[in-house]
Design a protein around this motif. Structure first.
Motif, PDB file in Angstrom:
ATOM      1  N   MET A 178      22.667  18.044 -14.759  1.00 21.17           N
ATOM      2  CA  MET A 178      23.534  17.589 -15.809  1.00 21.17           C
ATOM      3  C   MET A 178      23.284  18.388 -17.096  1.00 21.17           C
ATOM      4  SD  MET A 178      25.614  14.831 -15.892  1.00 21.17           S
ATOM      5  CE  MET A 178      26.337  13.699 -16.979  1.00 21.17           C
ATOM      6  N   ARG A 179      22.040  18.708 -17.332  1.00 17.30           N
ATOM      7  CA  ARG A 179      21.694  19.477 -18.520  1.00 17.30           C
ATOM      8  C   ARG A 179      22.324  20.859 -18.475  1.00 17.30           C
ATOM      9  NH1 ARG A 179      19.241  17.544 -23.148  1.00 17.30           N
ATOM     10  NH2 ARG A 179      17.953  15.817 -22.591  1.00 17.30           N
ATOM     11  N   SER A 180      22.332  21.437 -17.363  1.00 17.98           N
ATOM     12  CA  SER A 180      22.866  22.802 -17.248  1.00 17.98           C
ATOM     13  C   SER A 180      24.381  22.807 -17.492  1.00 17.98           C
ATOM     14  CB  SER A 180      22.540  23.419 -15.882  1.00 17.98           C
ATOM     15  OG  SER A 180      23.139  22.642 -14.859  1.00 17.98           O
ATOM     16  N   GLU A 181      25.075  21.754 -17.044  1.00 24.32           N
ATOM     17  CA  GLU A 181      26.514  21.658 -17.286  1.00 24.32           C
ATOM     18  C   GLU A 181      26.804  21.514 -18.776  1.00 24.32           C
ATOM     19  OE1 GLU A 181      28.341  18.552 -15.017  1.00 24.32           O
ATOM     20  OE2 GLU A 181      27.591  19.338 -13.122  1.00 24.32           O
ATOM     21  N   GLU A 182      26.010  20.717 -19.454  1.00 26.74           N
ATOM     22  CA  GLU A 182      26.191  20.533 -20.894  1.00 26.74           C
ATOM     23  C   GLU A 182      25.921  21.827 -21.638  1.00 26.74           C
ATOM     24  OE1 GLU A 182      23.765  17.292 -22.176  1.00 26.74           O
ATOM     25  OE2 GLU A 182      24.944  15.802 -21.100  1.00 26.74           O
ATOM     26  N   GLN A 183      24.889  22.534 -21.210  1.00 25.70           N
ATOM     27  CA  GLN A 183      24.562  23.802 -21.857  1.00 25.70           C
ATOM     28  C   GLN A 183      25.658  24.833 -21.613  1.00 25.70           C
ATOM     29  OE1 GLN A 183      20.713  24.867 -20.369  1.00 25.70           O
ATOM     30  NE2 GLN A 183      19.624  23.583 -21.879  1.00 25.70           N
ATOM     31  N   GLU A 184      26.203  24.839 -20.405  1.00 21.96           N
ATOM     32  CA  GLU A 184      27.287  25.778 -20.102  1.00 21.96           C
ATOM     33  C   GLU A 184      28.524  25.453 -20.944  1.00 21.96           C
ATOM     34  OE1 GLU A 184      28.175  25.870 -15.942  1.00 21.96           O
ATOM     35  OE2 GLU A 184      26.108  26.347 -15.404  1.00 21.96           O
ATOM     36  N   MET A 185      28.825  24.174 -21.093  1.00 23.53           N
ATOM     37  CA  MET A 185      29.975  23.788 -21.904  1.00 23.53           C
ATOM     38  C   MET A 185      29.752  24.153 -23.373  1.00 23.53           C
ATOM     39  SD  MET A 185      31.006  20.136 -20.219  1.00 23.53           S
ATOM     40  CE  MET A 185      32.565  19.934 -21.017  1.00 23.53           C
ATOM     41  N   ALA A 186      28.540  23.962 -23.857  1.00 22.19           N
ATOM     42  CA  ALA A 186      28.231  24.303 -25.237  1.00 22.19           C
ATOM     43  C   ALA A 186      28.366  25.806 -25.452  1.00 22.19           C
ATOM     44  CB  ALA A 186      26.824  23.835 -25.588  1.00 22.19           C
TER      45      ALA A 186
END
Length: 117
Positions: free
Chosen positions: A1-9
């Motif tokens: 989940m963290r990686s998805e948020e970082q990718e979106m950011a």
């Protein structure tokens, strides 16, 4: 989940990288005016919030004051209807009630005339 948020950011940063706000100096000068003319201009640019309750109370008070003023003015301006003083007239008692003699005679005459028809 963290990686998805970082990718979106990261994607958001890339998309917004080209957008620049060029009016920052103008906004700062209007927010913190230096001359008296700028201060006066900033005074006129204020936002004022007035609640609906305050408007309702003000309207009710204004309506009461307006109505009271009109009634008070009307009471003062209009002269009282004068009733002529009947000094030489007599009071008669008929049926336990008191009447002026001339009014009693007119009513009796009217009743007699209506009975003849």
């Amino acid at each position: 989940m963290r990686s998805e948020e970082q990718e979106m950011a990261e994607q958001l940063k890339q998309e917004l990288e080209e957008i620049r706000f060029l009016g920052a100096e103008k906004v700062i000068s209007r927010t913190f005016p230096k001359s008296s003319r700028e201060r006066l201009s900033s005074l006129w640019n204020k936002e004022v919030e007035i609640s609906a309750a305050a408007i309702g109370y003000f309207g009710a008070v204004a309506a009461v004051l307006l109505l009271g003023g009109l009634l008070w003015r009307e009471a003062i301006v209009k002269p009282a209807v004068s009733v002529p003083l009947q000094v030489s007239n007599e009071l008669l008692e008929a049926g336990g009630n008191y009447y002026w003699k001339d009014q009693y005679e007119r009513m009796v005459a009217r009743l007699e005339n209506s009975g003849q028809d």
